[in-house]
Design an enzyme around this catalytic site. Structure first.
Site, mmCIF file in Angstrom:
data_model
loop_
_atom_site.group_PDB
_atom_site.id
_atom_site.type_symbol
_atom_site.label_atom_id
_atom_site.label_comp_id
_atom_site.label_asym_id
_atom_site.label_seq_id
_atom_site.Cartn_x
_atom_site.Cartn_y
_atom_site.Cartn_z
ATOM 1 N N PRO A 66 -48.436 -47.478 -8.024
ATOM 2 C CA PRO A 66 -47.609 -48.350 -7.178
ATOM 3 C C PRO A 66 -48.496 -49.317 -6.396
ATOM 4 O O PRO A 66 -49.584 -48.956 -5.978
ATOM 5 C CB PRO A 66 -46.926 -47.386 -6.211
ATOM 6 C CG PRO A 66 -47.141 -46.029 -6.749
ATOM 7 C CD PRO A 66 -48.328 -46.079 -7.651
ATOM 8 N N GLU A 67 -48.030 -50.525 -6.247
ATOM 9 C CA GLU A 67 -48.771 -51.506 -5.461
ATOM 10 C C GLU A 67 -48.018 -51.755 -4.157
ATOM 11 O O GLU A 67 -46.997 -51.133 -3.894
ATOM 12 C CB GLU A 67 -48.965 -52.783 -6.284
ATOM 13 C CG GLU A 67 -49.807 -52.528 -7.530
ATOM 14 C CD GLU A 67 -50.191 -53.806 -8.264
ATOM 15 O OE1 GLU A 67 -50.322 -54.851 -7.614
ATOM 16 O OE2 GLU A 67 -50.369 -53.749 -9.490
#
Ligand code: ZN
Length: 294
Positions: A2-3
């Site tokens: 996830p960013e």
């Protein structure tokens, strides 16, 4: 992985269940995730009210009445579900890969005074949680050395130019360096470079003049980083409410990717006519249009 936009979406989704609510009971169903839980992990959580839920880079940070902060990282495959009074569930955030809801991977549960249970699920267990005294955050190794928030006030073309001034690396590598800017990963770096029409192979130092002043490229790139992150957060935010109704199928930010994972497709830039290509750069796939990214 996830960013920043995914983590921010999760934060916004958890807020209603956690902020202002007390952790009535906490469960850690294993002794470790990526790292062992602290011995007093449960004791420092139970009975505490969450006064605020913030984010720094890809860390969620829950402020507790005790003066502690609960730091949470999703790792590769971590996700949160909110169970409302044991009933309907909602997995928070949109991810490039679907999240697990296998009960065997429910490792941490917070039972909140709001009636909601917040469940952390993580099949690969690269995620982690750590409790830190707020006044010791500055010395916390996990947070030390993190660069500016890309959507924060201090991150601008001048700061980016100064960080890249003497860099011998590619632009792609510079943007992935968490000391330059915190929270960007492979997907959004590809997207930002594409939107700024800058080659991922370009030398990072070309963002600055000899006097370390920002070039037009630096200004354009900062604008693209802001745009791509804001759009992704907006898309994620709207998905939370949609998702409650559709129960089950997780959407992706993918629909908003213009270049990532689009190898062989026509470039979307007006009048470009190029084809999206992929190559491996520093061990990661870079997607780009060689025709309009210079
Ligand atoms: Zn193009």
């Amino acid at each position: 992985m996830p960013e920043l936009p995914e983590v921010e979406t999760v934060r916004r989704g958890l807020q209603p269940a956690m902020e202002g609510a007390k952790i009535v009971k906490a469960e850690a169903r294993r002794k470790d995730l990526r790292f062992p839980f602290q011995k007093d992990f449960i004791a420092r959580l139970e009975g505490q009210t969450v006064t605020g839920l913030g984010r720094r880079a890809k860390y969620l940070m829950a402020d507790l009445t005790s003066g502690d902060v609960l730091l949470m990282h999703l790792g590769m495959s971590g996700s949160f579900r909110v169970l409302e009074n044991g009933g309907s569930k909602n997995t928070l955030g949109q991810f490039h890969l679907p999240r697990s809801e296998d009960r065997a991977h429910d490792h941490v549960v917070f039972h909140m005074s709001s009636g909601a249970s917040v469940v952390f699920n993580d099949p690969r267990r690269f995620g982690y949680m750590k409790i830190i005294a707020r006044n010791a955050l500055e010395d916390e190794p996990l947070l030390k050395g993190l660069g500016p928030e890309p959507l924060g006030n201090e991150f601008d073309a001048l700061m980016l130019a100064q960080s890249c001034h003497n860099k011998k690396t590619s632009l792609k590598a510079a943007l992935l360096d968490q000391r330059v800017v915190a929270g960007l990963g492979n997907i959004y770096v590809c997207e930002a470079l594409y939107r700024a029409h800058l080659s991922p192979r370009r030398l990072a130092a070309t963002l600055a003049t000899k006097k370390a002043e920002p070039t037009e490229h630096a200004k354009r790139l900062v604008g693209s980083i802001h745009d791509v992150l804001n759009q992704a957060i907006k898309a994620g935010g709207s998905s939370i409410s949609d998702h409650r109704q559709t129960s089950g199928e997780l959407g992706y930010f993918q629909h908003s990717f213009q270049v990532y994972d689009r190898e062989g497709e026509k470039c979307q830039t007006a009048r470009c006519g190029g084809i999206v290509r992929r190559f491996v750069q520093n061990g990661r796939s870079t997607f780009w249009c060689p025709k309009c990214q210079k």
